[in-house]
Write an enzyme that holds these catalytic residues in place. Sequence first.
Site, PDB file in Angstrom:
ATOM      1  N   ASP A   1       0.877  -1.175   0.000  1.00  0.00           N
ATOM      2  CA  ASP A   1       0.000   0.000   0.000  1.00  0.00           C
ATOM      3  C   ASP A   1       0.914   1.225   0.000  1.00  0.00           C
ATOM      4  O   ASP A   1       2.130   1.094   0.180  1.00  0.00           O
ATOM      5  CB  ASP A   1      -0.892  -0.012   1.263  1.00  0.00           C
ATOM      6  CG  ASP A   1      -1.813   1.198   1.340  1.00  0.00           C
ATOM      7  OD1 ASP A   1      -2.360   1.607   0.295  1.00  0.00           O
ATOM      8  OD2 ASP A   1      -1.989   1.766   2.438  1.00  0.00           O
ATOM      9  N   SER A   2       0.322   2.402  -0.146  1.00  0.00           N
ATOM     10  CA  SER A   2       1.120   3.628  -0.050  1.00  0.00           C
ATOM     11  C   SER A   2       1.666   3.806   1.366  1.00  0.00           C
ATOM     12  O   SER A   2       2.689   4.444   1.572  1.00  0.00           O
ATOM     13  CB  SER A   2       0.254   4.835  -0.410  1.00  0.00           C
ATOM     14  OG  SER A   2      -0.841   4.933   0.490  1.00  0.00           O
TER      15      SER A   2
ATOM     16  N   GLY B   1      -3.413   9.061  -3.327  1.00  0.00           N
ATOM     17  CA  GLY B   1      -4.788   9.357  -3.755  1.00  0.00           C
ATOM     18  C   GLY B   1      -4.990  10.551  -4.650  1.00  0.00           C
ATOM     19  O   GLY B   1      -5.898  10.581  -5.461  1.00  0.00           O
TER      20      GLY B   1
ATOM     21  N   CYS C   1      -4.475  -1.611  -1.786  1.00  0.00           N
ATOM     22  CA  CYS C   1      -4.702  -0.178  -2.003  1.00  0.00           C
ATOM     23  C   CYS C   1      -5.662  -0.033  -3.172  1.00  0.00           C
ATOM     24  O   CYS C   1      -5.373  -0.522  -4.279  1.00  0.00           O
ATOM     25  CB  CYS C   1      -3.362   0.483  -2.317  1.00  0.00           C
ATOM     26  SG  CYS C   1      -3.500   2.209  -2.768  1.00  0.00           S
ATOM     27  N   ASN C   2      -6.781   0.622  -2.931  1.00  0.00           N
ATOM     28  CA  ASN C   2      -7.765   0.822  -3.999  1.00  0.00           C
ATOM     29  C   ASN C   2      -7.210   1.698  -5.118  1.00  0.00           C
ATOM     30  O   ASN C   2      -7.439   1.441  -6.300  1.00  0.00           O
ATOM     31  CB  ASN C   2      -9.015   1.505  -3.432  1.00  0.00           C
ATOM     32  CG  ASN C   2      -9.763   0.628  -2.453  1.00  0.00           C
ATOM     33  OD1 ASN C   2     -10.718  -0.033  -2.822  1.00  0.00           O
ATOM     34  ND2 ASN C   2      -9.341   0.614  -1.197  1.00  0.00           N
ATOM     35  N   THR C   3      -6.457   2.741  -4.735  1.00  0.00           N
ATOM     36  CA  THR C   3      -5.936   3.686  -5.723  1.00  0.00           C
ATOM     37  C   THR C   3      -4.933   2.984  -6.639  1.00  0.00           C
ATOM     38  O   THR C   3      -4.958   3.164  -7.862  1.00  0.00           O
ATOM     39  CB  THR C   3      -5.254   4.878  -5.001  1.00  0.00           C
ATOM     40  OG1 THR C   3      -6.113   5.329  -3.947  1.00  0.00           O
ATOM     41  CG2 THR C   3      -4.974   6.012  -5.950  1.00  0.00           C
TER      42      THR C   3
ATOM     43  N   CYS D   1     -11.237   3.050   0.602  1.00  0.00           N
ATOM     44  CA  CYS D   1      -9.785   3.259   0.713  1.00  0.00           C
ATOM     45  C   CYS D   1      -9.359   2.459   1.932  1.00  0.00           C
ATOM     46  O   CYS D   1     -10.040   2.500   2.971  1.00  0.00           O
ATOM     47  CB  CYS D   1      -9.482   4.740   0.904  1.00  0.00           C
ATOM     48  SG  CYS D   1      -7.790   5.097   1.445  1.00  0.00           S
ATOM     49  N   THR D   2      -8.252   1.741   1.811  1.00  0.00           N
ATOM     50  CA  THR D   2      -7.880   0.835   2.909  1.00  0.00           C
ATOM     51  C   THR D   2      -7.433   1.577   4.174  1.00  0.00           C
ATOM     52  O   THR D   2      -7.308   0.961   5.237  1.00  0.00           O
ATOM     53  CB  THR D   2      -6.788  -0.156   2.448  1.00  0.00           C
ATOM     54  OG1 THR D   2      -5.668   0.587   1.929  1.00  0.00           O
ATOM     55  CG2 THR D   2      -7.309  -1.082   1.374  1.00  0.00           C
ATOM     56  N   HIS D   3      -7.196   2.879   4.063  1.00  0.00           N
ATOM     57  CA  HIS D   3      -6.891   3.662   5.275  1.00  0.00           C
ATOM     58  C   HIS D   3      -8.145   3.918   6.129  1.00  0.00           C
ATOM     59  O   HIS D   3      -8.033   4.120   7.337  1.00  0.00           O
ATOM     60  CB  HIS D   3      -6.309   5.036   4.904  1.00  0.00           C
ATOM     61  CG  HIS D   3      -4.855   5.017   4.538  1.00  0.00           C
ATOM     62  ND1 HIS D   3      -4.386   4.474   3.365  1.00  0.00           N
ATOM     63  CD2 HIS D   3      -3.757   5.489   5.194  1.00  0.00           C
ATOM     64  CE1 HIS D   3      -3.070   4.625   3.306  1.00  0.00           C
ATOM     65  NE2 HIS D   3      -2.663   5.240   4.406  1.00  0.00           N
TER      66      HIS D   3
HETATM   67  N1  DGL Z   1      -4.868   3.175   0.985  1.00  0.00           N
HETATM   68  C1  DGL Z   1      -4.986   3.620  -0.338  1.00  0.00           C
HETATM   69  C2  DGL Z   1      -6.311   3.272  -0.981  1.00  0.00           C
HETATM   70  O1  DGL Z   1      -6.883   2.257  -0.627  1.00  0.00           O
HETATM   71  C3  DGL Z   1      -4.368   4.919  -0.774  1.00  0.00           C
HETATM   72  C4  DGL Z   1      -4.479   6.105   0.088  1.00  0.00           C
HETATM   73  C5  DGL Z   1      -3.545   7.159  -0.392  1.00  0.00           C
HETATM   74  O2  DGL Z   1      -2.354   6.884  -0.451  1.00  0.00           O
HETATM   75  O3  DGL Z   1      -4.034   8.251  -0.757  1.00  0.00           O
HETATM   76  O4  DGL Z   1      -6.779   3.932  -1.860  1.00  0.00           O
END
Ligand code: DGL
Length: 261
Positions: A11-12, A44, A75-77, A189-191
């Site tokens: 992930d990021s 993102g 990470c979705n992005t 978003c996984t965050h």
């Molecule tokens: N955790 C990430 C996601 O699922 C990216 C968040 C980010 O780096 O902006 O999209």
Amino acid sequence: MSADAPIGVFDSGIGGLSVLRALRAALPGEDFVYLADTAHAPYGERGDAFVADRSLAVARQLHDRHGIKAMVVACNTATAAAIAPLRQAWPALPLVGVEPALKPAAAQTRTGRVGVMATRGTLGSTRFRALRESLAHRVTYVQQPCDGLAEAVEQDDAMKIIALCSVYTGAMGRFGIQNGDIDTLVLGCTHYPFATGVLRGLVGPEVQLVETGEPVARQTQRLLSNAGLLCGRPRGRHSLLATGPSEGLQAAAARWLPPQA
Ligand code: DGL
């Protein structure tokens, strides 16, 4: 590829720990190498080309240095921007991406109004648009780009998390279970699962919050099983790596992951 090799997860930053938590619960015998691209987070609001380049670089590090047997893009992005080039680069590697859980949300909603919180990159992607359009006849999706929220979670900045979540949920409309209310909120978003406490307080107890860790873990298990790559050891381990600062990652892991045996 050997069944004893670890599974790579990236992930990021710390967001993918919400996926690693589910992976560890579903696959307790596996080893995991988690790589956070903290030198380049957040993704993102960065644009597709940047995110695709970084995803390929991080995946290469996992593949070349750690000999992984499968990879989870937590990470979705990154999934939206890079899952196709990643598949092209490693066609034989079992690969699982993450995307906002619109389908489970469509199955759960009663009011037909589903909120979707995600990064600007995810919501603007062709992949997300196609997913939304394939389900739009059943449900209205109220989508909200959440600029800055992943970064606030990354920095563990409680005041900023509260302020941003309240602006973004406020902008989406009314939450609840009456006609016209948003009764299901997708954390795309996984965050964002790490802001669940704050979000729950804002949207109320009746709204369903939907995240993706468990379905991703099930899909990973399926792919490994089909490839004959499930590991039979009783207890696996995970290691946490970062391309930049790692204090936040270690602190988040201590808080959100069950301790290693
Ligand atoms: N955790 C990430 C996601 O699922 C990216 C968040 C980010 O780096 O902006 O999209």
